[in-house]
Design an enzyme around this catalytic site. Structure first.
Site, mmCIF file in Angstrom:
data_model
loop_
_atom_site.group_PDB
_atom_site.id
_atom_site.type_symbol
_atom_site.label_atom_id
_atom_site.label_comp_id
_atom_site.label_asym_id
_atom_site.label_seq_id
_atom_site.Cartn_x
_atom_site.Cartn_y
_atom_site.Cartn_z
ATOM 1 N N HIS A 176 -7.357 26.764 -1.022
ATOM 2 C CA HIS A 176 -8.634 26.534 -1.385
ATOM 3 C C HIS A 176 -9.428 25.861 -0.438
ATOM 4 O O HIS A 176 -10.414 25.483 -0.573
ATOM 5 C CB HIS A 176 -8.538 25.630 -2.657
ATOM 6 C CG HIS A 176 -7.846 26.370 -3.674
ATOM 7 N ND1 HIS A 176 -8.411 27.383 -4.394
ATOM 8 C CD2 HIS A 176 -6.761 26.121 -4.285
ATOM 9 C CE1 HIS A 176 -7.694 27.713 -5.419
ATOM 10 N NE2 HIS A 176 -6.666 26.954 -5.332
ATOM 11 N N TRP B 184 -7.265 -11.217 12.167
ATOM 12 C CA TRP B 184 -7.689 -10.029 12.244
ATOM 13 C C TRP B 184 -9.046 -9.910 11.818
ATOM 14 O O TRP B 184 -9.393 -10.570 10.850
ATOM 15 C CB TRP B 184 -6.962 -9.497 10.816
ATOM 16 C CG TRP B 184 -6.930 -7.863 10.573
ATOM 17 C CD1 TRP B 184 -6.437 -7.042 11.058
ATOM 18 C CD2 TRP B 184 -8.092 -7.343 9.846
ATOM 19 N NE1 TRP B 184 -6.803 -5.828 11.103
ATOM 20 C CE2 TRP B 184 -7.894 -5.896 9.881
ATOM 21 C CE3 TRP B 184 -8.983 -7.858 8.890
ATOM 22 C CZ2 TRP B 184 -8.594 -4.923 9.352
ATOM 23 C CZ3 TRP B 184 -9.756 -6.843 8.236
ATOM 24 C CH2 TRP B 184 -9.594 -5.617 8.319
ATOM 25 N N LYS C 242 2.014 7.471 6.904
ATOM 26 C CA LYS C 242 3.008 6.873 7.693
ATOM 27 C C LYS C 242 2.580 7.091 9.069
ATOM 28 O O LYS C 242 2.805 6.450 10.259
ATOM 29 C CB LYS C 242 4.629 7.036 7.379
ATOM 30 C CG LYS C 242 5.052 6.307 6.363
ATOM 31 C CD LYS C 242 5.290 4.939 6.399
ATOM 32 C CE LYS C 242 4.173 4.066 6.064
ATOM 33 N NZ LYS C 242 3.881 3.778 4.737
ATOM 34 N N GLU D 116 2.025 10.188 1.337
ATOM 35 C CA GLU D 116 2.726 9.056 2.106
ATOM 36 C C GLU D 116 3.160 9.134 3.437
ATOM 37 O O GLU D 116 3.186 8.407 4.385
ATOM 38 C CB GLU D 116 3.792 8.379 1.111
ATOM 39 C CG GLU D 116 4.666 7.315 1.612
ATOM 40 C CD GLU D 116 3.832 6.019 1.874
ATOM 41 O OE1 GLU D 116 2.667 5.942 1.694
ATOM 42 O OE2 GLU D 116 4.608 5.031 2.709
ATOM 43 N N LYS E 8 -0.992 -6.363 7.993
ATOM 44 C CA LYS E 8 0.002 -6.534 6.764
ATOM 45 C C LYS E 8 -0.497 -6.657 5.337
ATOM 46 O O LYS E 8 -0.337 -6.137 4.323
ATOM 47 C CB LYS E 8 1.344 -6.976 7.166
ATOM 48 C CG LYS E 8 2.474 -6.957 5.977
ATOM 49 C CD LYS E 8 3.011 -5.720 6.247
ATOM 50 C CE LYS E 8 4.110 -5.212 5.207
ATOM 51 N NZ LYS E 8 4.414 -4.012 5.021
ATOM 52 N N ARG F 194 0.044 -10.199 10.106
ATOM 53 C CA ARG F 194 -1.178 -10.478 9.131
ATOM 54 C C ARG F 194 -2.559 -10.219 10.047
ATOM 55 O O ARG F 194 -3.645 -10.072 9.507
ATOM 56 C CB ARG F 194 -1.344 -11.849 8.751
ATOM 57 C CG ARG F 194 -0.059 -12.263 7.790
ATOM 58 C CD ARG F 194 -0.338 -13.564 7.360
ATOM 59 N NE ARG F 194 -1.350 -13.769 6.455
ATOM 60 C CZ ARG F 194 -1.388 -13.640 5.329
ATOM 61 N NH1 ARG F 194 -0.169 -13.160 4.462
ATOM 62 N NH2 ARG F 194 -2.515 -13.812 4.448
ATOM 63 N N CYS G 161 -5.167 -12.204 8.808
ATOM 64 C CA CYS G 161 -5.344 -13.486 9.693
ATOM 65 C C CYS G 161 -4.101 -14.344 9.012
ATOM 66 O O CYS G 161 -3.658 -14.467 7.970
ATOM 67 C CB CYS G 161 -6.267 -14.503 9.389
ATOM 68 S SG CYS G 161 -7.982 -13.835 10.016
ATOM 69 N N GLU H 253 -0.741 6.050 10.478
ATOM 70 C CA GLU H 253 -1.000 4.608 10.857
ATOM 71 C C GLU H 253 -0.290 3.888 12.141
ATOM 72 O O GLU H 253 -0.648 3.009 12.714
ATOM 73 C CB GLU H 253 -0.693 3.791 9.668
ATOM 74 C CG GLU H 253 0.609 3.687 9.035
ATOM 75 C CD GLU H 253 1.041 2.820 7.818
ATOM 76 O OE1 GLU H 253 0.164 1.895 7.675
ATOM 77 O OE2 GLU H 253 1.586 3.197 7.169
ATOM 78 N N ASN I 261 -8.314 -18.244 6.904
ATOM 79 C CA ASN I 261 -8.170 -16.886 6.539
ATOM 80 C C ASN I 261 -8.712 -16.551 5.188
ATOM 81 O O ASN I 261 -8.854 -17.325 4.196
ATOM 82 C CB ASN I 261 -6.473 -16.868 6.022
ATOM 83 C CG ASN I 261 -6.260 -15.453 5.450
ATOM 84 O OD1 ASN I 261 -6.971 -14.509 5.589
ATOM 85 N ND2 ASN I 261 -5.295 -15.591 4.619
ATOM 86 N N GLY I 262 -9.780 -15.536 5.345
ATOM 87 C CA GLY I 262 -10.866 -15.158 4.439
ATOM 88 C C GLY I 262 -11.956 -14.759 4.637
ATOM 89 O O GLY I 262 -12.153 -14.752 5.711
HETATM 90 C C1 F6R Z 1 0.745 1.212 4.492
HETATM 91 C C2 F6R Z 1 0.536 0.068 3.967
HETATM 92 C C3 F6R Z 1 -0.796 -0.272 3.160
HETATM 93 C C4 F6R Z 1 -0.430 -0.866 2.093
HETATM 94 C C5 F6R Z 1 -1.651 -1.609 1.268
HETATM 95 C C6 F6R Z 1 -1.445 -2.144 0.082
HETATM 96 O O1 F6R Z 1 2.131 1.345 5.229
HETATM 97 O O2 F6R Z 1 1.325 -0.842 4.059
HETATM 98 O O3 F6R Z 1 -1.415 0.915 2.861
HETATM 99 O O4 F6R Z 1 0.451 -0.367 1.168
HETATM 100 O O5 F6R Z 1 -2.525 -2.333 2.150
HETATM 101 O O6 F6R Z 1 -0.792 -3.381 0.198
HETATM 102 P P1 F6R Z 1 0.179 -4.119 -0.882
HETATM 103 O O7 F6R Z 1 1.045 -3.289 -1.402
HETATM 104 O O8 F6R Z 1 0.551 -5.289 -0.263
HETATM 105 O O9 F6R Z 1 -0.808 -4.395 -1.933
#
Ligand code: F6R
Length: 614
Positions: free
Chosen positions: A510, A75, A491, A487, A609, A27, A2, A494, A101-102
């Site tokens: 395995h 969100w 990517k 990773e 984010k 957000r 949010c 997501e 937000n929270g």
């Molecule tokens: C994936 C992504 C998330 C963040 C995770 C942690 O692309 O961005 O997996 O890495 O939410 O976020 P931070 O690094 O802000 O603690």
């Protein structure tokens, strides 16, 4: 999760708030809303399901006048994304409007009490409980809004950043925070409040970061007053921000994600600037130098992080163990915080977070600090909660990362971990001087090599078009490239919503090798390093089962051309720096597949984010 923004001043609030919401959309973006008080003291509230653009469109035919207002992009946590659950929420009398937000954890108990006292609820949210509670307390005790907010927050368990306004009061709003970020912007005869500085920076670079349990009373004609929930007056330092508006814009790229991928040569140079000095053969990381005893004497290092930052942590484990000879454990913050972990006072803890606001990582840090451990933060957002709640740390200095999928923050986290490892290793004398200098020189060359890989973007784009049919992907790597496989898979899933799994290549036999058939694309990282021959054997096993192989190899590789279906070449480097290069084609591949599938790359579904809820 949010985004919240508020304005009071001499300008019309609506355009400032809408623009602010666009900046904060990363957000959360499942609904949006705005409340404005016009010059007669009347309050208008507009809310829509969906993106900020839908709210803006809806507002076109409505009264949006007023020089004070608050706005929210959501969100969803409690209650599905719809118009009713969108913020702002208003009180029974419709006199108060609030954005939040929270999460209010004890909202069911509070809601029950309010219903018993005759209050009616429109939404399924925890937020509506808070605005009703504030009004109930205000009327019951006949107190002003600030006192009511203080008393209400005293009853609340959970996390919040809130802004509340009162009908008929167009000279003032009240904001408060606990465990969710809130920045107050100080302009000339105008004030701003927001979840981060992005909605503010166009108007002023002077800000105050509110601390936990602080309330700001923001009056049109007075300097903001800050008090605690317990009514203790506070003086907060005004900070001058150094980010510019252009850093927050796309700069000609179709998406923030692509811009951020292409920024990496520069962000890596920025991250090393003043730290890696090849003329003096030194790496100077002040946070490590000031706390070298904590690291050199540590019996163990625990790395805490989530998501992409956790993948960086896994690579950090390999680096720190190889060069510093300190055992390392990498933990998901969300698991660590609830599993009664063993933490010793002589453990050094490293918390990694781009946003610096991830709720699980914050809670895990808290636990480690309570057990007496030294906690070091690697954050990108300056002044963020994690940066402020750790004993020391290093910023990654990559500028704002807006695309929801983390790219440039990840590579900078790796650079910081590499610099930390070299710094500690030299101090502990666990690497020879010759090796240290060789590694330092190579680290310095990494941005140029990233630049070279980015020049292959067009061929990666062409390759991506071949694979948009796929519903599943497998990513394989070994050694330093195993976390890169994880990773790469993250990517892809997501932003393209294609199911993808990352595995250490040798684990395939395995179990997961049963998934392989002629439809299954397998991205194999097989660069020229100590694991090369082993990875080749693993790839042969996939090939024998007709898997379609995309191999990431070092320049001048000849063997793989006969095995893989497609080959992406990258420059050679030291094994330990391989992830800084091997991740780049994987970021580009995910990006182009997602674009071909017409996904909303910068704002993928169900994500946000900054994950400020647990
Ligand atoms: C994936 C992504 C998330 C963040 C995770 C942690 O692309 O961005 O997996 O890495 O939410 O976020 P931070 O690094 O802000 O603690």
């Amino acid at each position: 999760m949010c985004g919240i923004v508020g304005y009071i001043g001499y300008r019309e609030a609506f355009p400032i708030l809408i623009k602010g919401l666009y900046h904060l959309e990363y957000r959360g973006y499942d609904s949006a809303g705005i409340a404005l008080i016009n010059s007669n003291g009347g309050m208008n509230i507009y809310k829509t399901k969906g993106r900020v653009s839908e709210l803006e469109e809806f507002c076109k035919n409505h009264d949006v006048s007023g020089t004070i207002g608050i706005a929210h992009t959501r969100w969803a946590t409690h209650g599905e994304p719809n118009n009713i659950n969108a913020h702002p929420h208003y009180s029974e009398s419709k006199n108060l409007a609030l954005i939040h937000n929270g999460i209010i954890e004890n909202y069911t108990v509070l809601k029950k009490q309010l219903i018993q006292n005759g209050y009616h609820f429109q939404s399924n949210t925890d937020t509506e409980v808070l605005v009703q509670l504030i009004e109930y307390i205000k009327e019951l005790n006949n107190v002003d809004l600030c006192t009511a907010v203080q008393l209400a927050l005293g009853q609340v368990i959970g996390a919040y950043a809130i802004v509340v306004m009162e009908k008929g009061q167009n000279d003032r709003f009240i904001a408060a925070r606990k465990s969710s970020p809130l920045v107050l912007g100080i302009g000339k005869d105008e004030f701003f409040i927001a979840s981060d500085a992005s909605p503010i920076i166009e108007y002023t670079n002077k800000v105050i970061y509110l601390e936990d349990e602080e309330i700001a009373i923001v009056h049109r004609h007075e300097s903001p007053k800050i008090v605690t929930i317990g009514n203790i007056e506070k003086t907060r330092e005004i900070i001058q921000l150094e980010i510019s508006l252009s850093q927050l814009e796309k700069g000609g790229y179709p998406h923030f994600m692509l811009k951020e991928i292409f920024e990496q040569p520069q962000t890596l140079r920025d991250c090393m600037r003043g730290r890696v000095d090849i003329t003096c053969n030194n790496v100077v990381l002040s946070g490590i130098i000031d706390n070298k005893k904590q690291f050199c004497d540590a019996k163990r290092i625990i790395i805490l992080a989530c998501g992409t930052s956790w993948h960086a942590g896994l690579i950090g484990e390999y680096l720190l163990e190889e060069f510093c000879r300190i055992p390392v454990e990498v933990e998901y913050s969300s698991e660590f915080r609830y599993r009664n972990p063993v933490i010793y006072p002589d453990d050094a803890v490293i918390a990694i977070s781009q946003s610096g606001e991830t709720a699980d990582t914050l809670a895990a840090i808290d636990l480690a600090r309570k057990a007496g451990a030294f906690v070091y933060g690697i954050c990108n957002v300056v002044g963020s909660s994690i940066a402020r709640n750790t004993h020391s740390g290093s910023y990654t200095h990559v500028g704002p990362e807006i695309g929801v999928a983390s790219t440039k923050a990840f590579t900078a986290q790796l650079i910081v971990l590499a610099m930390m490892s070299l710094c500690i290793a030299r101090e502990k004398k666990t690497v020879t001087e010759e090796r240290f200098l060789k590694l330092l020189k190579e680290l310095d060359r990494i941005p140029d090599k990233v630049e070279q890989i980015l020049r292959t973007d067009e061929s990666i784009k062409n390759l991506s078009e071949i694979f948009t049919y796929a519903h599943n992907f497998i990513y394989l790597g070994r050694g330093y490239n195993y976390p890169v496989a994880l990773e790469g898979a993250l990517k892809l899933k997501e932003i393209s919503y294609i199911h993808a799994e990352g595995y250490p290549a040798a684990e395939m036999k395995h179990g997961p090798i049963a998934l392989i058939d002629s439809e299954m694309p397998v991205v194999a990282i097989a660069t020229d390093n100590g694991m090369y021959d082993k990875v080749i054997s693993n790839i042969q096993e996939i090939k024998a089962r007709n898997g379609r192989i995309i191999a990431i190899v070092s320049e001048n590789d000849t063997a793989m051309k006969d095995i893989a279906d497609y080959v992406i070449e990258i420059p050679a480097t030291e094994d330990c720096f391989d992830p800084l290069l091997t991740i780049i084609p994987l970021q580009l591949l995910s990006y182009h597949i997602a674009v071909t599938k017409r996904r909303d790359v910068d704002r993928p579904r169900n994500l946000a984010k900054s994950v400020t809820v647990e």
